[in-house]
Design an enzyme around this catalytic site. Structure first.
Site, mmCIF file in Angstrom:
data_model
loop_
_atom_site.group_PDB
_atom_site.id
_atom_site.type_symbol
_atom_site.label_atom_id
_atom_site.label_comp_id
_atom_site.label_asym_id
_atom_site.label_seq_id
_atom_site.Cartn_x
_atom_site.Cartn_y
_atom_site.Cartn_z
ATOM 1 N N HIS A 1 0.809 -1.213 0.000
ATOM 2 C CA HIS A 1 0.000 0.000 0.000
ATOM 3 C C HIS A 1 0.851 1.275 0.000
ATOM 4 O O HIS A 1 0.319 2.377 -0.156
ATOM 5 C CB HIS A 1 -0.936 -0.001 1.216
ATOM 6 N N ASP B 1 -2.008 2.049 -4.814
ATOM 7 C CA ASP B 1 -3.252 2.545 -4.232
ATOM 8 C C ASP B 1 -4.345 1.492 -4.344
ATOM 9 O O ASP B 1 -4.301 0.606 -5.210
ATOM 10 C CB ASP B 1 -3.706 3.820 -4.948
#
Length: 436
Positions: free
Chosen positions: A407, A411
């Site tokens: 992450h 995204d």
């Protein structure tokens, strides 16, 4: 006779040390030339060390799990001739081993057996209390239901004060009579089940040293979870049409270049198509340098369970392989990994990974990213489920894809787009071949 010292050889790749994971010999063994002595591991490649000479093992220089520097002595043998031990090996003295023959010659004198006391005196002495698990008395209910325990008033009083039900105490005396020693043994052992079920409590603790491949896996998983903030995205995929196509292709006459297809080659081709649209998912993140290395070649690691643990053989340049070439390479690498002959190159260099447990894949998993990659695609168990088609429920073959992403660089939106693209290609498998 002479002595020959064997040192850990250079295993290549600029490696300075290796972990000892297995001994094939022990002190006192006679070995022939080229016989296997030990196995060492560096990264995920295991290297076997053969003996260059014939002789008797005098000394082993490390224990399993030890890290040994290249060039360090690991074995010392007694050989015919002068051997190779010179002044440079003077510091490599074998650990002293007790000599069995000498021990036999110097056996301790047997003490005289004391005379047995008179029978009347022996009966008055309490029997020694043995530890739990050693007594030969039965564990659990020691007598039939309704049968009264035999015990002296003193034993009964002591049991009452201790809150012990004498019906649960095995007696070692005549006719199962319970004595103080039986009460002591019962207290030491703890309360037991009230019926003869055959169940026994176990307090065994076994210490297992984490070595070899299992230690490498542990280190890699710890690194991945400590440094990568995972986001996992799960999506259901209808693979009915894909399974029909796969069955039809497998019915065709197979040749040496046409292996039997599993689902994985289709998934690999779908991933290649999806990566072409989102190349930033085919990357390694060097978080120490703050650099993302994005690759043109798609090198797909396939997490595979072997008898020794989890390994990840890599299908290099999957973008250049068609469906059957992908299947053939998968089969070759899987066999090499299971038999333990996969090379270092075959077990490294992946840019994205697939993990699958096959029929045991469960409904949902949370795959751990293969550090320093940024994405991993997990295949869950395929099953038949009722699906509403607008007019009725129909049986469809479905499975979940559980995929994790780094992450920090991927995204949630990009992760969802990637998985949805793979889903669309698998649900309409003809699209996989369009443009190839």
């Amino acid at each position: 006779m002479g002595e020959h010292v064997i040192r850990l050889p250079d295993v290549g790749e600029g490696v300075a040390e290796a972990e000892l994971v297995e001994w094939h010999v022990k002190v006192g063994d006679m070995v022939r030339e080229d016989a296997l002595l030990a196995a060492v591991m560096t990264d995920k490649a295991t290297v076997e060390i053969p003996s260059p000479v014939e002789g008797e093992i005098l000394w082993l220089g490390a224990e399993i799990g030890d890290t040994v520097a290249i060039g360090s002595p690991i074995v010392r043998l007694k050989v015919a001739g002068e051997g190779n031990v010179g002044q440079g090996d003077a510091t490599t003295e074998p650990q002293s081993e007790p000599e069995p023959v000498a021990q036999e010659k110097k056996a301790a004198p047997v003490p005289e057996k004391p005379a047995m006391p008179p029978l009347a005196k022996r009966e008055k002495e309490p029997a020694p209390v043995q530890p739990a698990g050693v007594r030969s008395a039965p564990v659990g209910a020691p007598r039939r239901e309704g049968e009264k325990p035999l015990a002296s008033p003193a034993v009964r009083l002591r049991a009452k004060e201790a809150g012990i039900d004498l019906r649960q105490v095995p007696g070692s005396g005549p006719a199962g009579r319970i004595g103080h020693e039986d009460l002591d043994a019962f207290i030491a052992r703890g309360p037991q089940p009230g019926k003869a079920s055959g169940l026994m409590r176990s307090d065994r603790v076994e210490e297992i040293r984490v070595v070899g491949l299992r230690r490498k896996i542990a280190e890699k998983m710890q690194l991945a979870k400590a440094r990568i903030p995972h986001i996992t995205y799960v999506e259901e995929v209808d693979v009915t049409a894909l399974e029909e196509l796969r069955a039809a292709l497998n019915k065709q006459k197979a040749g040496p270049d046409r292996p039997k297809l599993t689902l994985l080659p289709f998934l690999m081709r779908a991933m290649v198509r999806a990566i072409a649209e989102q190349p930033h998912l085919n990357a390694l993140y060097d978080d120490d340098a703050g650099i993302i290395r994005q690759y043109g070649g798609v090198h797909i690691g396939i997490a595979a369970q072997t008898a020794n643990g989890l390994v990840v053989p890599v299908v290099k340049h999957a973008e250049a392989l068609d469906l059957w070439e992908s299947g053939a390479e998968l089969n070759r690498l899987a066999e090499a990994a299971k038999s333990g002959i996969a090379t270092r190159e075959e077990l490294s260099g992946s840019t994205i990974t697939i993990t699958s447990l096959g029929a045991m894949g469960g409904v949902v998993t949370t795959p751990v990213i293969n550090y320093p990659e940024v994405a991993i695609v997990g295949v869950n168990k395929m099953m038949v489920r009722p699906v509403w088609d607008g007019a009725q429920f129909v049986p469809r073959k479905t499975m979940n894809l559980s995929s994790s992403f780094d992450h920090r660089v991927i995204d949630g939106w990009d992760a969802a787009v990637f998985v949805q693209r793979i889903k669309a290609l698998l649900e309409t498998p003809a699209m996989i071949f369009v443009g190839e």
